[in-house]
Design an enzyme around this catalytic site. Sequence first.
Site, short mmCIF file in Angstrom:
data_model
loop_
_atom_site.label_atom_id
_atom_site.label_comp_id
_atom_site.label_asym_id
_atom_site.label_seq_id
_atom_site.Cartn_x
_atom_site.Cartn_y
_atom_site.Cartn_z
N GLU A 1 65.21 43.31 63.65
CA GLU A 1 63.97 43.86 63.09
C GLU A 1 64.00 45.36 62.95
O GLU A 1 64.72 46.06 63.67
CB GLU A 1 62.74 43.41 63.91
CG GLU A 1 62.60 44.10 65.23
CD GLU A 1 61.29 43.78 65.97
OE1 GLU A 1 60.72 42.68 65.80
OE2 GLU A 1 60.85 44.63 66.74
N TYR B 1 56.43 46.69 58.99
CA TYR B 1 57.28 45.90 59.89
C TYR B 1 58.11 44.94 59.05
O TYR B 1 57.59 44.27 58.16
CB TYR B 1 56.39 45.10 60.85
CG TYR B 1 57.18 44.12 61.70
CD1 TYR B 1 57.62 44.47 62.97
CD2 TYR B 1 57.51 42.86 61.22
CE1 TYR B 1 58.37 43.59 63.73
CE2 TYR B 1 58.26 41.97 61.97
CZ TYR B 1 58.69 42.35 63.23
OH TYR B 1 59.43 41.48 63.98
#
Length: 379
Positions: free
Chosen positions: A189, A101
């Site tokens: 993101e 991530y």
Amino acid sequence: MNLHEYQARELLKAAGVPMFDGGVASTPAEAEAIARRLGGTVVVKAQVHSGGRGKAGGVKLAKTPEETRVHAEAILGMTIKGLVVAKVLVVPAAEIASESYVGLIMDRASQGPVFMVSAAGGMDIEEVAATAPEKITRLAIDPVYGLLPHQALGLAFSLYEDYAQVKTAARIMQQLYQVFAANGCSLAEVNPLVTTPEGQVLALDAKISIDDNELPRRPDLAALRDDSAEAPSEVTARAAGLTFIKLDGNVGCVVNGAGLAMATMDLVKYYGGEPANFLDIGGSSNPEKVVNALRIITSDPAVKAILFNIFGGITRTDDVANGIKTALEQFPVKVPIVVRLTGTNEAQAVKILQGIGMTALGDMDDAVKRVVAVVKEAA
Ligand code: GDP
Ligand code: MN
């Protein structure tokens, strides 16, 4: 403003982030044609403003163009977290060796951008943050300097051991920061950032939110808005110049000023109720705004009662009272209304409300307690 994945990918790709080229389809036939052009196994992905599409069945692998059509048929029209899927993204499938991530948010506490990276990618970062916060590395960025090369390497080393991968990931983080800073993002993101069995580092997903305040000076970004992908009440409210956010409760709230609106929501919760919305009718309330606010709130079947909390300064409370009167003349409001108002032109406001058989409270606690009691009786 949230972007769709396919829109976010364009921004990241332009900055150099490694991603496969795909295509967007609104029909199963278009999806099939894209898969045929790409060749090989593809992923069919629902384009909605929501994470967790994978879990909801909105991300499917397809080995052939025919299978792509079948998956697109199932995904188009599907509802994910209340949002209907109108488009699918079709991209070549990657083989996955690891999922990380990498995200950037505008952080209230540090008053600037904060990087969050984790080797535990693929799943919801909220879940990682709740169950294993030690798996997330955070770094506050000084916007004057941006993400410095050694900082990017430091973050990348928390994800990978292989130096070639570390260097690639560090470059991707700098590209992500560039996109974030250049477009007034509140969030950017990539989840997951994957490695392939051959050692490539690739972005498989992209999520970007742009601060609404950026849009007036960036028509190119404003043009990316997809009204059909948002809650209808929020779209109507924006058109009416109201700041409105739909929530899950049953107490509709009409308040002047963002701070008072938040305090009102807090108090509703404090006394055991659940707000149905955040709504700021703004400082200089004309009656029209109140009419629009009531129209939007009463169109939500979950709303069981409506609370007005008006502190009259620049806002004239008689304007608000006239707005309520006009609204009740224009359309039926079937749920009880509790009004608290105080301040500018209060006496006139009370008189206007009395004229239509309504009373007004002066105390905020009293009004919130009353509306919570009304909702409990209705249940
Ligand atoms: P989200 O669930 O809405 O965040 O959608 P993602 O794009 O992150 O996809 C969810 C999951 O699907 C990923 O974490 C992967 O495990 C899987 N996935 C997505 N793209 C690919 C791909 O190209 N190949 C493979 N094997 N899996 C993928
Ligand atoms: Mn994802």
